[in-house]
Design an enzyme around this catalytic site. Structure first.
Site, short mmCIF file in Angstrom:
data_model
loop_
_atom_site.label_atom_id
_atom_site.label_comp_id
_atom_site.label_asym_id
_atom_site.label_seq_id
_atom_site.Cartn_x
_atom_site.Cartn_y
_atom_site.Cartn_z
N ARG A 20 64.91 2.38 34.02
CA ARG A 20 64.24 3.68 33.99
C ARG A 20 63.00 3.54 33.12
O ARG A 20 63.04 2.85 32.08
CB ARG A 20 65.15 4.76 33.40
CG ARG A 20 66.25 5.25 34.33
CD ARG A 20 65.69 6.05 35.52
NE ARG A 20 66.74 6.57 36.36
CZ ARG A 20 67.24 5.96 37.44
NH1 ARG A 20 66.78 4.78 37.82
NH2 ARG A 20 68.19 6.54 38.16
N HIS A 74 59.25 2.70 42.40
CA HIS A 74 60.70 2.95 42.29
C HIS A 74 61.41 2.68 43.63
O HIS A 74 62.00 3.58 44.22
CB HIS A 74 60.94 4.40 41.81
CG HIS A 74 62.30 4.58 41.18
ND1 HIS A 74 62.55 5.51 40.20
CD2 HIS A 74 63.48 3.96 41.41
CE1 HIS A 74 63.82 5.45 39.84
NE2 HIS A 74 64.41 4.50 40.58
N GLU A 83 57.03 9.42 36.56
CA GLU A 83 56.90 8.97 37.94
C GLU A 83 56.47 10.17 38.77
O GLU A 83 57.07 11.24 38.62
CB GLU A 83 58.22 8.42 38.46
CG GLU A 83 58.60 7.13 37.79
CD GLU A 83 59.91 6.54 38.31
OE1 GLU A 83 60.46 7.06 39.31
OE2 GLU A 83 60.36 5.57 37.71
C1 GLV Z 1 67.83 4.42 41.38
O1 GLV Z 1 66.99 4.42 40.53
C2 GLV Z 1 69.21 4.64 41.12
O2 GLV Z 1 69.57 5.01 39.98
O3 GLV Z 1 70.02 4.47 42.05
#
Ligand code: GLV
Length: 328
Positions: A241, A289, A270
């Site tokens: 993250r 992401h 983001e």
């Molecule tokens: C993606 O970032 C997830 O947590 O699956």
């Protein structure tokens, strides 16, 4: 199952939607846009729903939950759930589901894609060629760092960290890990990784890869103090993250040469604003992401999120529940 309305905050892969639509008692309301609903739109849409299928983009906080008194299940199509106020959900005995396991390998593959791209300057090379700068082979053109035989430090050693470690065996790397809850001896043999304190990993790793959830304890774990301990010229990869890294400190480390490069799948915020100083740097590879974004993983995530939802609507225990204490 009583008549139930479910709000799905984006068009998830078809297999998941088909599972929901296959239940005559379930009325499925799918947000049709590529962009997520705003917080206000989400609050409005979920108001009369029994179920919410959420994504990492959706802030599911206490006021939103309070505005949806009929909500019986929140099913997140992701393994991480830092966008959800879990304490508020648990306080009203609302089960929250997630999708662990099915995206482990896709995410580990992508951490490796970023690691290799950052080390060997793949994206920079692509930009160089497309800009018409490639005039001849040159002995020092875009030289990068060797991956094989280097040392890899994994910060976080859950499913994804372990999968990244297993892949490192093929590159003859020395793999060590730090884990907030301590060593994971049962995973060491299969991965060849050994435990080390965080400061040792920071000081001795050529590559650092982050695999911790975002919590109060891990927010800005990689800050200026941590980066000052990093081996000069190391490469940082983040598929966890964005909030785990202090981005201003990261920028400083990338410009001072403390870090040779970074590969980021996640940022804070983001999307990254177009005026972010990180976007001015050649030595950063940034992806939007997408680490879990293989067709197979996303399909399995959607199916799992739908299965969690249907179980919850039936009043059954969610197969993958992150707050099982609601059943206590
Ligand atoms: C993606 O970032 C997830 O947590 O699956």
């Amino acid at each position: 199952m009583p008549n139930s309305k479910v709000f799905v905050t984006r068009a998830i892969p078809a297999d998941g939607l088909a599972l929901l639509n296959g239940q005559s008692e379930v009325e499925v309301d799918v947000w049709p846009d590529m962009l997520p609903p705003t917080y206000e739109e989400l609050t409005q849409r979920v108001r009369d729903c029994a179920g919410l299928i959420s994504l990492v983009t959706d802030r599911v906080d206490a006021p939103l939950l309070a505005a949806a008194p009929n909500l019986r299940v929140v099913s997140q199509m992701a393994v991480g759930f830092d966008n959800i106020d879990l304490a508020a959900a648990t306080a009203r005995r609302l089960p929250v589901g997630n999708t662990p396991g099915v995206l482990t390998d896709a995410t580990a593959d992508f951490a490796w894609a970023l690691l290799m791209a950052a080390a060997r300057r793949v994206v920079e090379g692509d930009r160089f060629v497309r800009a018409g700068h490639w005039k001849a082979w040159h002995p020092t053109l875009l030289v990068g760092l060797e991956v094989h035989g280097a040392s890899l430090g994994l910060i976080g050693f859950g499913r994804i960290g372990q999968a990244v470690a297993r892949r490192a065996r093929g590159f003859d790397m020395r793999v060590r890990y730090y884990n907030g809850s301590g060593p994971v001896p049962e995973a060491e043999a299969a991965s060849g990784a050994t435990y080390a304190p965080l400061d040792t990993l920071l000081a001795e790793s050529d590559f650092l890869s982050l695999h911790v959830p975002l919590t109060l304890a891990t927010r800005h774990l990689i800050n200026a103090t941590a980066l000052a301990k990093v081996k000069r010229g190391a490469i940082l990869v983040n598929t966890a993250r964005g909030g785990v890294v202090d981005q201003a400190a990261l920028h400083a480390a990338l410009t001072s040469g403390r870090l040779a490069a970074a590969g980021l799948d996640v940022t804070d915020p983001e999307p990254l604003p177009m005026n972010s100083p990180l976007l001015q740097l050649e030595n950063v590879v940034i992806a939007p992401h997408i680490a879990s974004g293989s067709l197979q993983a996303r399909t399995r995530m959607a199916t799992m999120a739908a299965e969690n939802m249907l179980a919850g609507l039936r009043g059954d225990r969610l197969p993958y529940c992150v707050n099982p204490e609601v059943y206590g």
